[in-house]
Write an enzyme that holds these catalytic residues in place. Structure first.
Site, mmCIF file in Angstrom:
data_model
loop_
_atom_site.group_PDB
_atom_site.id
_atom_site.type_symbol
_atom_site.label_atom_id
_atom_site.label_comp_id
_atom_site.label_asym_id
_atom_site.label_seq_id
_atom_site.Cartn_x
_atom_site.Cartn_y
_atom_site.Cartn_z
ATOM 1 N N TRP A 1 82.535 -44.242 54.041
ATOM 2 C CA TRP A 1 81.272 -44.325 55.662
ATOM 3 C C TRP A 1 81.793 -45.812 55.664
ATOM 4 O O TRP A 1 81.479 -45.266 56.967
ATOM 5 C CB TRP A 1 80.723 -44.114 54.044
ATOM 6 C CG TRP A 1 78.621 -44.280 55.501
ATOM 7 C CD1 TRP A 1 78.637 -43.085 56.580
ATOM 8 C CD2 TRP A 1 78.323 -45.217 55.300
ATOM 9 N NE1 TRP A 1 77.312 -43.417 56.687
ATOM 10 C CE2 TRP A 1 77.373 -44.652 56.560
ATOM 11 C CE3 TRP A 1 78.402 -47.137 55.598
ATOM 12 C CZ2 TRP A 1 76.344 -46.646 57.508
ATOM 13 C CZ3 TRP A 1 77.691 -47.570 56.261
ATOM 14 C CH2 TRP A 1 76.451 -47.133 56.961
ATOM 15 N N HIS A 2 82.645 -46.627 55.054
ATOM 16 C CA HIS A 2 82.524 -48.036 55.229
ATOM 17 C C HIS A 2 83.669 -47.840 56.332
ATOM 18 O O HIS A 2 83.016 -48.760 57.295
ATOM 19 C CB HIS A 2 82.190 -49.254 54.418
ATOM 20 C CG HIS A 2 80.670 -49.100 53.786
ATOM 21 N ND1 HIS A 2 80.080 -47.892 52.451
ATOM 22 C CD2 HIS A 2 79.970 -49.849 53.997
ATOM 23 C CE1 HIS A 2 79.195 -48.723 52.096
ATOM 24 N NE2 HIS A 2 79.042 -49.500 52.793
ATOM 25 N N GLY A 3 83.674 -47.421 56.108
ATOM 26 C CA GLY A 3 85.504 -48.072 57.350
ATOM 27 C C GLY A 3 86.766 -46.537 56.546
ATOM 28 O O GLY A 3 86.810 -45.834 55.637
#
Length: 482
Positions: A325-327
């Protein structure tokens, strides 16, 4: 438009005055004003992405109505999955397409094959991960029968786009925010004062702590091959405090700003660096994402109420999803996997809920055991941040190899060490204030309120002076890229 910009310093008071001038008895006009202000706020980033935000909003709004009016489960499932797949499809194209095609090309190259993937040269829309998760939770809750579909489009669109939380959260739930948007909101002077104190503390975290730590973190990570192990240890520490000051600072500003308009957002941070184990840390760090993944992924998979192999699988799925989700980078997946490994012993020994209460509640100092737990948890967190900050996996392992070399015991050799030591001193004062206020929703909730007025206002002016002194260059928030 950044929270720490001159433009926002003009925008916020103007919207605030118009909002309360309209009056508490005209809820519809208040919501329309906030909706227009929110879209203007987002347009200041890139007006073209307003169409994507509006499409996502319309999709979930009409999907909710369709699901509620469906006479058969089959039709309800159709609309449900249509919304889920389109939402995740947009997220996949804008955020993950290049990552997948490049990873595929690299994988087949290991077998001697060469492919030339088509790379999309597109900008990641600010806040797409956050407002997509707002919509997903809304659609899932309707499908599960937890809520009814919202009929008023402006109210629903405001729930998705409310400007304090639009670009970096907290990730709100319709069950929490929508009822507030439909209730009459009355001006409360105490709420306004508390909101302003939280905004002030958030700006201090961002401008004085995060942005100053960022200078050293960037310097050290960008030149890690040339520095010794002790310098790299400082780099990991600076980045650890940069992340906290930056993201929790944003959340404080967002929550404080919403309070100015009579709206309470979900709490997103609860002094995570005072946690005694990793499980407690993730109950206190980015709470809205952790609880979202718990409620919509971990529990539906069976959570911890299943056999051991499936429980281990569930833990890894949730943490790897959190990383992803963060990257779109293998470093984030490595970071998520490492945190799953940290978490595993606690869940297997059923000690993951041992530390629920605030540490040293009602006391000035923690016990030696609590202090040891805090230090170990902080150390594990700082180590995992190396993967979070590194450019790629190779950089991360190179950094770690150099960190644990014999040069760890040499004097640090990065630039401007004296100024860095002053920054560490300011950070320790910052941590002291957070420690004193750790039982409150934010550190300045009650801190200094019992002081005499001259002392209290001197403290506030010192914070403001520090923000002005270090706020010459507007620095974007880290989580805008997620």
């Amino acid at each position: 438009m950044l929270f720490n910009s001159i433009q926002f310093a003009v925008f916020l008071p103007l919207v605030f005055l118009l909002y309360w001038w309209i009056g508490p008895k005209n809820l519809r006009k208040q919501n329309i004003l906030l909706f227009v202000a929110s879209y203007f706020f987002y347009a200041c980033w890139d007006w073209r992405f307003l169409f994507l935000l509006m499409f996502s909003t319309l999709l979930d709004y009409f999907t909710g109505l369709k699901m509620e009016n469906c006479k058969s489960l089959k039709n309800k499932k159709f609309w449900f999955w249509l919304s889920i797949l389109i939402n995740l499809g947009f997220l996949g194209v804008f955020k993950y397409y290049n990552f997948f095609v490049e990873s595929f090309a690299q994988a087949v190259a290991n077998f001697g094959l060469t492919v030339h993937p088509t790379i999309l040269n597109i900008i990641l829309p600010v806040g797409i991960s956050f407002y997509t998760f707002h919509g997903l939770s809304y659609v899932i809750d309707i499908y599960k029968g937890r809520i009814t579909a919202e009929k008023n489009f402006i109210d629903y669109a405001l729930f998705v786009s409310f400007f304090p939380l639009l670009v970096a959260g907290p990730i709100e739930r319709a069950t929490h925010l929508l009822p507030q948007l439909k209730r009459e909101r009355v001006f409360n002077l105490d709420n306004m004062k508390d909101g302003l104190r939280q905004i002030l503390w958030g700006l201090f975290k961002k401008v004085v702590i995060a942005d100053q730590c960022a200078q050293y973190a960037n310097q050290i990570f960008n030149n890690s091959d040339e520095l010794n192990g002790s310098s790299l240890a400082f780099g990991a520490l600076f980045f650890t405090f940069q992340m906290y000051g930056d993201f929790s600072g944003y959340s404080d500003i967002a929550i404080g700003t919403a309070r100015l308009f009579g709206v309470d957002l979900l709490r997103n941070f609860a002094y995570p660096y005072f946690s005694r184990d990793i499980a407690e840390f993730y109950r206190r760090w980015h709470i809205s994402l952790s609880s979202w993944l718990r409620d919509y992924v971990y529990i539906p998979l069976g959570g911890s109420k299943t056999n051991t192999p499936k429980m281990i699988r569930n833990i890894f799925i949730v943490f790897i999803l959190s990383g992803f989700w963060h990257g779109a980078n293998w470093t984030f997946i490595a970071w998520g996997t490492l945190n799953a490994i940290y978490f595993l012993p606690l869940i297997l020994t059923n000690t993951h809920r041992k530390n629920i209460e605030v540490v040293a509640k009602g006391k000035l100092m923690p016990t030696f055991r609590e202090f040891t737990g805090i230090v170990i948890t902080f150390g594990l967190t700082a180590f995992s941040r190396i993967f979070f900050r590194s450019e790629n996996i190779t950089h991360a392992f190179s950094y770690i190899g150099k960190l644990f070399s014999s040069s760890l015991f040499l004097a640090p050799d990065f630039e401007e060490k004296k100024i860095a030591m002053l920054l560490i001193g300011v950070t320790l004062v910052f941590l002291f204030i957070e420690w004193i206020g750790r039982e409150q929703p934010h550190a300045l909730k009650t801190f200094g309120l019992n002081w005499k007025r001259p002392a209290r206002w001197t403290f506030y002016y010192v914070l403001i002076a520090a923000i002005v002194l270090y706020g010459g260059k507007e620095q974007q928030f880290i989580y805008f890229q997620f």
